[in-house]
Write a protein that holds these residues in place. Structure first.
Motif, PDB file in Angstrom:
ATOM      1  N   LEU A 266      10.983  25.440  31.031  1.00 55.56           N
ATOM      2  CA  LEU A 266      11.369  26.965  31.787  1.00 55.56           C
ATOM      3  C   LEU A 266      12.626  27.223  32.481  1.00 55.56           C
ATOM      4  O   LEU A 266      13.373  28.248  32.007  1.00 55.56           O
ATOM      5  N   ILE A 267      13.114  26.325  33.374  1.00 54.38           N
ATOM      6  CA  ILE A 267      14.136  26.712  34.018  1.00 54.38           C
ATOM      7  C   ILE A 267      15.663  26.624  32.940  1.00 54.38           C
ATOM      8  O   ILE A 267      16.450  27.641  33.117  1.00 54.38           O
ATOM      9  N   PRO A 268      15.836  25.672  32.235  1.00 55.90           N
ATOM     10  CA  PRO A 268      16.856  25.851  31.315  1.00 55.90           C
ATOM     11  C   PRO A 268      16.663  26.931  30.160  1.00 55.90           C
ATOM     12  O   PRO A 268      17.750  27.518  29.609  1.00 55.90           O
ATOM     13  N   SER A 269      15.335  27.246  29.858  1.00 62.77           N
ATOM     14  CA  SER A 269      15.322  28.358  29.124  1.00 62.77           C
ATOM     15  C   SER A 269      15.621  29.700  29.571  1.00 62.77           C
ATOM     16  O   SER A 269      16.065  30.556  28.812  1.00 62.77           O
ATOM     17  N   ILE A 270      15.461  29.717  30.855  1.00 63.46           N
ATOM     18  CA  ILE A 270      15.778  31.051  31.614  1.00 63.46           C
ATOM     19  C   ILE A 270      17.419  31.195  31.745  1.00 63.46           C
ATOM     20  O   ILE A 270      18.034  32.247  31.424  1.00 63.46           O
ATOM     21  N   ILE A 271      17.772  30.178  31.972  1.00 63.55           N
ATOM     22  CA  ILE A 271      19.276  30.086  32.092  1.00 63.55           C
ATOM     23  C   ILE A 271      19.981  30.400  30.912  1.00 63.55           C
ATOM     24  O   ILE A 271      20.999  31.105  30.723  1.00 63.55           O
ATOM     25  N   GLY A 272      19.273  29.941  29.642  1.00 69.48           N
ATOM     26  CA  GLY A 272      19.938  30.174  28.292  1.00 69.48           C
ATOM     27  C   GLY A 272      19.793  31.382  27.840  1.00 69.48           C
ATOM     28  O   GLY A 272      20.640  32.192  27.381  1.00 69.48           O
ATOM     29  N   ALA A 273      18.575  31.931  28.293  1.00 72.48           N
ATOM     30  CA  ALA A 273      18.269  33.489  28.007  1.00 72.48           C
ATOM     31  C   ALA A 273      19.236  34.305  28.809  1.00 72.48           C
ATOM     32  O   ALA A 273      19.879  35.486  28.316  1.00 72.48           O
ATOM     33  N   ILE A 274      19.587  34.155  30.043  1.00 74.27           N
ATOM     34  CA  ILE A 274      20.544  34.822  30.765  1.00 74.27           C
ATOM     35  C   ILE A 274      21.963  34.719  30.241  1.00 74.27           C
ATOM     36  O   ILE A 274      22.538  35.768  30.194  1.00 74.27           O
ATOM     37  N   ILE A 275      22.263  33.917  29.780  1.00 76.76           N
ATOM     38  CA  ILE A 275      23.576  33.284  29.120  1.00 76.76           C
ATOM     39  C   ILE A 275      23.614  34.424  27.901  1.00 76.76           C
ATOM     40  O   ILE A 275      24.771  35.145  27.580  1.00 76.76           O
ATOM     41  N   LEU A 276      22.598  34.314  26.992  1.00 73.98           N
ATOM     42  CA  LEU A 276      22.537  35.086  25.802  1.00 73.98           C
ATOM     43  C   LEU A 276      22.449  36.569  26.052  1.00 73.98           C
ATOM     44  O   LEU A 276      23.196  37.301  25.379  1.00 73.98           O
ATOM     45  N   ILE A 277      21.922  37.051  26.995  1.00 71.37           N
ATOM     46  CA  ILE A 277      21.723  38.295  27.236  1.00 71.37           C
ATOM     47  C   ILE A 277      23.142  38.882  27.838  1.00 71.37           C
ATOM     48  O   ILE A 277      23.404  40.043  27.353  1.00 71.37           O
ATOM     49  N   ALA A 278      23.917  38.106  28.796  1.00 73.32           N
ATOM     50  CA  ALA A 278      24.900  38.347  29.327  1.00 73.32           C
ATOM     51  C   ALA A 278      26.136  38.448  28.049  1.00 73.32           C
ATOM     52  O   ALA A 278      27.151  39.501  28.042  1.00 73.32           O
ATOM     53  N   VAL A 279      25.927  37.723  27.122  1.00 74.28           N
ATOM     54  CA  VAL A 279      27.237  37.629  26.031  1.00 74.28           C
ATOM     55  C   VAL A 279      26.732  39.032  25.238  1.00 74.28           C
ATOM     56  O   VAL A 279      27.789  39.338  24.664  1.00 74.28           O
ATOM     57  N   VAL A 280      25.634  39.244  24.575  1.00 73.15           N
ATOM     58  CA  VAL A 280      25.367  40.376  23.880  1.00 73.15           C
ATOM     59  C   VAL A 280      25.548  41.718  24.722  1.00 73.15           C
ATOM     60  O   VAL A 280      26.378  42.484  24.056  1.00 73.15           O
ATOM     61  N   SER A 281      25.304  41.696  25.912  1.00 73.20           N
ATOM     62  CA  SER A 281      25.683  42.909  26.630  1.00 73.20           C
ATOM     63  C   SER A 281      27.030  43.100  26.571  1.00 73.20           C
ATOM     64  O   SER A 281      27.725  44.263  26.699  1.00 73.20           O
ATOM     65  N   PHE A 282      27.941  42.025  26.896  1.00 73.15           N
ATOM     66  CA  PHE A 282      29.297  42.201  26.919  1.00 73.15           C
ATOM     67  C   PHE A 282      29.837  42.773  25.571  1.00 73.15           C
ATOM     68  O   PHE A 282      30.635  43.656  25.322  1.00 73.15           O
TER      69      PHE A 282
END
Length: 81
Positions: free
Chosen positions: A59-75
């Motif tokens: 769960l913790i690495p998955s949430i961190i990975g999803a945050i990274i993905l959403i931040a990059v796509v949003s950028f």
């Protein structure tokens, strides 16, 4: 049943990540599931499989990975618009 459980957990992970970086309201159900599943793969490949696990996703690495993905796509979406 395993696929459905993975989709549900992926959706929850994507929703949590979207809420953390304030992009959750603009994302739909499908985007939450995709962000959760892809973010899980990114997070576990970068950080490993530590912490609590649910439906085969740490769960913790998955949430961190999803945050990274959403931040990059949003950028990239905000730069092109």
């Amino acid at each position: 049943m395993g696929l459905i459980w993975s989709l549900i957990v992926g959706g929850v992970i994507g929703a949590i990540a979207g809420a953390i970086i304030n992009k959750g309201s603009s994302m739909g159900l499908i985007a939450n599931v995709v962000a959760g599943l892809v973010g899980s793969a990114i997070g576990q490949s970068l950080l490993g499989s530590w912490g609590p696990s649910l439906a085969g996703m740490a769960l913790i690495p998955s949430i961190i990975g999803a945050i990274i993905l959403i931040a990059v796509v949003s950028f990239f979406i905000s730069r092109s618009a």
